[in-house]
Design a protein around this motif. Structure first.
Motif, short mmCIF file in Angstrom:
data_model
loop_
_atom_site.label_atom_id
_atom_site.label_comp_id
_atom_site.label_asym_id
_atom_site.label_seq_id
_atom_site.Cartn_x
_atom_site.Cartn_y
_atom_site.Cartn_z
N GLU A 1 0.89 -1.30 0.01
CA GLU A 1 0.01 0.04 0.04
C GLU A 1 0.90 1.29 -0.04
O GLU A 1 0.35 2.37 0.12
N PHE B 1 3.52 2.37 -5.50
CA PHE B 1 2.72 2.71 -6.48
C PHE B 1 3.61 3.60 -7.51
O PHE B 1 3.68 3.44 -8.80
N ARG B 2 4.99 4.07 -6.86
CA ARG B 2 5.83 4.69 -7.86
C ARG B 2 6.56 3.83 -8.80
O ARG B 2 6.94 4.14 -9.79
N CYS C 1 5.32 1.24 -9.91
CA CYS C 1 4.42 0.80 -10.91
C CYS C 1 4.22 1.89 -11.79
O CYS C 1 4.26 1.80 -13.04
N VAL D 1 -4.08 -4.92 -3.27
CA VAL D 1 -3.03 -4.08 -2.56
C VAL D 1 -3.68 -3.55 -1.11
O VAL D 1 -2.93 -2.73 -0.53
N LEU E 1 -5.85 -0.65 -8.92
CA LEU E 1 -4.42 0.06 -9.61
C LEU E 1 -4.36 0.03 -10.85
O LEU E 1 -3.87 1.18 -11.56
N LYS F 1 -5.93 3.45 -11.91
CA LYS F 1 -5.03 4.46 -11.29
C LYS F 1 -3.88 4.91 -12.47
O LYS F 1 -3.48 5.80 -12.52
N LEU F 2 -3.32 3.49 -12.97
CA LEU F 2 -2.31 3.63 -13.75
C LEU F 2 -2.80 3.69 -15.21
O LEU F 2 -1.89 4.00 -16.15
#
Length: 307
Positions: A125, A130-131, A133, A153, A177, A180-181
């Motif tokens: 999380e 996330f960075r 990804c 996640v 996810l 978001k991407l």
């Protein structure tokens, strides 16, 4: 050789698919097929190479060429999904989103021995996850992850769906996810045909975890022996595990798996029938309460629910 305890747990997993006393011959047939499949799967991982296995052609190959975020399941010879994507897109690096899995070193060895460029990112999380990804998106990488552990996640299972013979907890974090991407998920699933040693591959455009599991459910119903994680099926059901039992038959003997303790109890045919009567939906709520009390008085087992 697969330990006896694993065989028993797998058998109880198939029992929760609806394969039990009423169709015992099929249960044993599926179990034998599952053990054969396990031998091939473990050989694929431990030997670290593809051997004579051949990929089948997916009917949606064109769509796969455009996809960036692939979601799969532990079905068929699923480790070869990495090889399939590498063959399909040889110029792009593959990013596998993984949990803390014991099989990870084997997957890394498989990728190395077959000259597949794979990066493994542990799901979490944190902003750092996330960075990583986001960086992979900028590098034009392909994502691959598995959703039937269940994996997400977040540690929280945030959705319940109807699945096979019950209601199952799932996590939807991977789909969030992908959104978001800015990537469109594709559900990809392999099989295994022992007659010609081929691995057919099929893929589908999906918008949600619910859609993916609906497709997955059809595959399990047709080929339950090709699901590696069938022994974990009991862990996916909703509700507390206290008092949750799976009754099944093995070699003419009667057993019940206590889901919480993961222990198998040998029981007699009478108790087996009584436990099964709780789950068959034919009794009223009052009759079920009476049946529970009767079983508890005779055995000290509290059967809250049977699946």
């Amino acid at each position: 050789m697969i330990p006896k305890t694993v065989k028993i747990k797998a058998l109880s997993g198939f029992a929760s698919l609806g394969l039990h006393k009423d169709n015992e011959p099929r249960l044993y047939s599926v179990m034998r097929q599952w053990l054969g499949y396990q031998k091939t799967l473990q050989g694929c991982l431990l030997n670290g190479h593809l051997g004579t296995l051949k990929h089948g052609t997916t009917p949606n190959r064109v769509e796969d060429l455009q996809g960036r975020f692939f979601i799969s399941v532990h079905f068929g010879l699923y480790p070869l999904m990495i090889s399939y994507l590498a063959t399909l897109r040889p110029k792009q690096k593959i990013v596998c989103l993984v949990g803390k899995q014991k099989s990870l070193p084997l997957l890394q060895q498989l990728a190395h021995n077959n000259n597949v460029d794979v990066r493994f990112i542990e799901i979490g999380e944190s902003f750092m996850f996330f960075r990583k990804c986001l960086n992979a998106v900028r590098e034009d990488c392909i994502f691959l992850s598995f959703i039937d552990i269940p994996l997400g996640v977040s540690e929280k299972s945030d959705m319940k769906i109807n699945f096979l013979n019950g209601e199952m907890r799932i996590r939807t974090g991977l789909f969030k996810l992908a959104d978001k991407l800015g990537l469109k998920p594709r559900f990809i699933i392999s099989g295994y045909n022992p007659k010609d040693n081929t691995v057919p591959v099929n893929s589908y455009s999906v918008d949600s975890a619910e859609q993916a599991f609906s497709i997955f459910e059809r595959y399990i119903k047709n080929q339950p022996h090709n699901w590696d994680k069938v022994i974990d099926l009991k862990r996916f059901y909703t509700g507390h595990n206290d008092g949750l039992y799976i009754p099944f038959i093995l070699a003419g003997n009667y057993f019940a798996l206590d889901v919480k303790s993961d222990k198998v109890l040998q029981i007699n045919s009478s108790l087996y029938e009584q436990i099964c009567s709780i789950k068959n939906g034919r009794l009223s709520e009052e009759e079920i309460k009476q049946k529970r009390a009767l079983i508890y008085d005779k055995t000290s087992l509290y059967i809250r629910k049977a699946i």
